[in-house]
Design a protein around this motif. Structure first.
Motif, PDB file in Angstrom:
ATOM      1  N   ILE A  11       0.834  -1.200   0.000  1.00 57.74           N
ATOM      2  CA  ILE A  11       0.000   0.000   0.000  1.00 57.74           C
ATOM      3  C   ILE A  11       0.869   1.251   0.000  1.00 57.74           C
ATOM      4  N   ARG A  12       1.965   1.219   0.753  1.00 59.28           N
ATOM      5  CA  ARG A  12       2.855   2.377   0.785  1.00 59.28           C
ATOM      6  C   ARG A  12       3.447   2.647  -0.588  1.00 59.28           C
ATOM      7  N   ALA A  13       3.774   1.579  -1.315  1.00 63.79           N
ATOM      8  CA  ALA A  13       4.325   1.756  -2.664  1.00 63.79           C
ATOM      9  C   ALA A  13       3.279   2.334  -3.605  1.00 63.79           C
ATOM     10  N   MET A  14       2.018   1.982  -3.403  1.00 62.48           N
ATOM     11  CA  MET A  14       0.949   2.474  -4.266  1.00 62.48           C
ATOM     12  C   MET A  14       0.556   3.918  -3.935  1.00 62.48           C
ATOM     13  N   SER A  15       0.559   4.259  -2.649  1.00 59.38           N
ATOM     14  CA  SER A  15       0.045   5.567  -2.238  1.00 59.38           C
ATOM     15  C   SER A  15       1.104   6.629  -2.106  1.00 59.38           C
ATOM     16  N   GLY A  16       2.392   6.196  -1.959  1.00 53.13           N
ATOM     17  CA  GLY A  16       3.428   7.183  -1.727  1.00 53.13           C
ATOM     18  C   GLY A  16       3.225   7.854  -0.378  1.00 53.13           C
ATOM     19  N   PRO A  17       3.579   9.125  -0.264  1.00 55.22           N
ATOM     20  CA  PRO A  17       3.480   9.817   1.025  1.00 55.22           C
ATOM     21  C   PRO A  17       2.078  10.333   1.344  1.00 55.22           C
ATOM     22  N   ASP A  18       1.125  10.153   0.433  1.00 54.72           N
ATOM     23  CA  ASP A  18      -0.219  10.679   0.630  1.00 54.72           C
ATOM     24  C   ASP A  18      -0.978   9.819   1.649  1.00 54.72           C
ATOM     25  N   VAL A  19      -1.231  10.374   2.837  1.00 55.65           N
ATOM     26  CA  VAL A  19      -1.871   9.625   3.916  1.00 55.65           C
ATOM     27  C   VAL A  19      -3.289   9.209   3.535  1.00 55.65           C
ATOM     28  N   LYS A  20      -4.041  10.117   2.910  1.00 54.70           N
ATOM     29  CA  LYS A  20      -5.416   9.798   2.559  1.00 54.70           C
ATOM     30  C   LYS A  20      -5.477   8.660   1.547  1.00 54.70           C
ATOM     31  N   MET A  21      -4.572   8.658   0.576  1.00 54.30           N
ATOM     32  CA  MET A  21      -4.543   7.565  -0.390  1.00 54.30           C
ATOM     33  C   MET A  21      -4.170   6.249   0.292  1.00 54.30           C
ATOM     34  N   PHE A  22      -3.228   6.314   1.247  1.00 52.35           N
ATOM     35  CA  PHE A  22      -2.852   5.099   1.980  1.00 52.35           C
ATOM     36  C   PHE A  22      -4.069   4.506   2.681  1.00 52.35           C
ATOM     37  N   GLU A  23      -4.840   5.370   3.363  1.00 47.06           N
ATOM     38  CA  GLU A  23      -6.005   4.885   4.100  1.00 47.06           C
ATOM     39  C   GLU A  23      -7.075   4.327   3.158  1.00 47.06           C
ATOM     40  N   GLN A  24      -7.257   4.949   2.015  1.00 41.22           N
ATOM     41  CA  GLN A  24      -8.266   4.465   1.075  1.00 41.22           C
ATOM     42  C   GLN A  24      -7.875   3.106   0.496  1.00 41.22           C
ATOM     43  N   TYR A  25      -6.592   2.962   0.123  1.00 41.46           N
ATOM     44  CA  TYR A  25      -6.121   1.660  -0.365  1.00 41.46           C
ATOM     45  C   TYR A  25      -6.240   0.606   0.740  1.00 41.46           C
ATOM     46  N   TYR A  26      -5.941   1.006   1.965  1.00 43.11           N
ATOM     47  CA  TYR A  26      -6.016   0.066   3.085  1.00 43.11           C
ATOM     48  C   TYR A  26      -7.454  -0.421   3.263  1.00 43.11           C
ATOM     49  N   ASP A  27      -8.409   0.524   3.224  1.00 41.48           N
ATOM     50  CA  ASP A  27      -9.822   0.140   3.334  1.00 41.48           C
ATOM     51  C   ASP A  27     -10.202  -0.862   2.251  1.00 41.48           C
ATOM     52  N   LEU A  28      -9.749  -0.604   1.025  1.00 46.37           N
ATOM     53  CA  LEU A  28     -10.121  -1.445  -0.108  1.00 46.37           C
ATOM     54  C   LEU A  28      -9.519  -2.842   0.009  1.00 46.37           C
ATOM     55  N   LEU A  29      -8.232  -2.924   0.308  1.00 42.32           N
ATOM     56  CA  LEU A  29      -7.545  -4.215   0.308  1.00 42.32           C
ATOM     57  C   LEU A  29      -7.812  -5.027   1.574  1.00 42.32           C
ATOM     58  N   GLN A  30      -8.119  -4.358   2.665  1.00 40.85           N
ATOM     59  CA  GLN A  30      -8.407  -5.064   3.901  1.00 40.85           C
ATOM     60  C   GLN A  30      -9.899  -5.357   4.055  1.00 40.85           C
ATOM     61  N   GLY A  31     -10.735  -4.732   3.211  1.00 38.93           N
ATOM     62  CA  GLY A  31     -12.171  -4.914   3.341  1.00 38.93           C
ATOM     63  C   GLY A  31     -12.737  -4.195   4.542  1.00 38.93           C
ATOM     64  N   ARG A  32     -12.072  -3.118   4.961  1.00 39.13           N
ATOM     65  CA  ARG A  32     -12.541  -2.361   6.120  1.00 39.13           C
ATOM     66  C   ARG A  32     -13.731  -1.506   5.702  1.00 39.13           C
ATOM     67  N   GLN A  33     -14.883  -1.772   6.271  1.00 38.39           N
ATOM     68  CA  GLN A  33     -16.117  -1.123   5.837  1.00 38.39           C
ATOM     69  C   GLN A  33     -16.497   0.078   6.688  1.00 38.39           C
ATOM     70  N   PHE A  34     -15.896   0.215   7.849  1.00 38.33           N
ATOM     71  CA  PHE A  34     -16.257   1.319   8.724  1.00 38.33           C
ATOM     72  C   PHE A  34     -15.055   2.234   8.878  1.00 38.33           C
ATOM     73  N   ARG A  35     -15.189   3.439   8.412  1.00 36.57           N
ATOM     74  CA  ARG A  35     -14.105   4.409   8.466  1.00 36.57           C
ATOM     75  C   ARG A  35     -13.996   5.019   9.865  1.00 36.57           C
ATOM     76  N   LYS A  36     -12.858   4.851  10.505  1.00 39.48           N
ATOM     77  CA  LYS A  36     -12.602   5.425  11.820  1.00 39.48           C
ATOM     78  C   LYS A  36     -11.614   6.579  11.655  1.00 39.48           C
ATOM     79  N   THR A  37     -12.055   7.780  11.943  1.00 43.23           N
ATOM     80  CA  THR A  37     -11.246   8.968  11.715  1.00 43.23           C
ATOM     81  C   THR A  37     -11.124   9.776  12.998  1.00 43.23           C
ATOM     82  N   LEU A  38      -9.913  10.200  13.287  1.00 39.40           N
ATOM     83  CA  LEU A  38      -9.658  11.074  14.427  1.00 39.40           C
ATOM     84  C   LEU A  38      -9.331  12.467  13.894  1.00 39.40           C
TER      85      LEU A  38
END
Length: 266
Positions: A11-38
């Motif tokens: 995911i880091r290789a796909m998103s680079g330094p963009d935190v939001k892209m990292f989280e979106q890829y993580y949601d997609l590949l992990q199947g995380r359906q509930f977004r937890k944001t602080l």
């Protein structure tokens, strides 16, 4: 939550330094359906530490229902198991003993200093290293969902107290005949018939003899089936059997203890 290190690298290789892209890829590949944001202030964004730091939780209170299983020892590996049958193994006897102490106290919480004290005398040169091992183990258990943390301590009552007392919400739910109540951890607890029958008397004024007498009276009146939905059953016992009534009381009190329904003695 913990993820596979290989997945994180991908995911880091796909998103680079963009935190939001990292989280979106993580949601997609992990199947995380509930977004937890602080949400934090913009001027604090640069100081966010995205990797959990063990010592950041060192001042919190911990609860875990894990116990050592001596009959499942595998060489130098120690096995701990929870009531759901989930097992973990460790080669660190210090970490295993600390987790077992949490299991003994459960559902009450313990602090890191309390756990270290339960380990016995630790030579001064080793105290820092031992504390580090324990807190890193606790962090892994928290991340795995096997240990809860809180900012406040939780004290609970025990089933072996002479006049056990359930907390007021549970007593009222028992009086109302509810099938559910809320425990001292603010979690829902299902009430079996024995527990529901005893709760109205669990005000700290009644001993086991009085509790057993209540169950006997309810059974003889035909208003309580003590074997329904419970793990206790003895077809040979008569409703008026005092020994059997005491077994029912012990079973219900253990259920209340493990469910976090009992208040600590004054």
């Amino acid at each position: 939550e913990e993820a596979d290190p290989g997945l994180n690298r991908l995911i880091r290789a796909m998103s680079g330094p963009d935190v939001k892209m990292f989280e979106q890829y993580y949601d997609l590949l992990q199947g995380r359906q509930f977004r937890k944001t602080l949400l934090v202030r913009q001027d604090r964004a640069a100081s966010i530490q995205r990797t959990p730091q063990a010592m950041r939780i060192a001042g919190l209170h911990f609860a875990a229902n894990l116990r050592l299983a001596p009959d499942r020892k595998n060489g130098d590996a120690l096995t701990l198991v929870n009531p759901a049958g989930i097992t973990i193994t460790t080669n660190d006897p210090v970490a295993a003993k600390a987790l077992d102490q949490l299991g003994i106290a459960y559902p009450a919480t313990r602090t890191l200093p309390q756990l270290l004290e339960s380990l016995g005398d630790i030579p001064a040169p080793h105290k820092t290293a031992v504390a580090d091992r324990v807190i890193h183990t606790l962090l892994r258990m928290v991340m795995a969902g096997l240990c809860s943390i809180s900012t406040l301590p939780l004290r609970v009552g025990r089933a072996n107290e002479p006049r056990p007392r359930a907390w007021c919400i549970a007593r009222q739910d028992g009086k109302d005949g509810s099938a559910w109540t809320t425990n001292l951890c603010h979690l829902p607890i299902r009430l079996d018939p024995l527990t529901r029958a005893l709760l109205p008397m669990m005000d700290g004024q009644h001993d086991r003899d009085r509790l057993a007498a209540r169950l006997t009276a309810l059974v003889e009146a035909g208003t309580l089936d003590p074997n329904a939905e419970t793990a206790v059953s003895d077809a040979s016992a008569t409703p008026a059997d005092t020994a059997q009534a005491m077994k029912w009381v012990d079973h219900a009190l253990r259920q209340m203890e493990s469910g976090g329904l009992l208040e600590p003695a004054a």
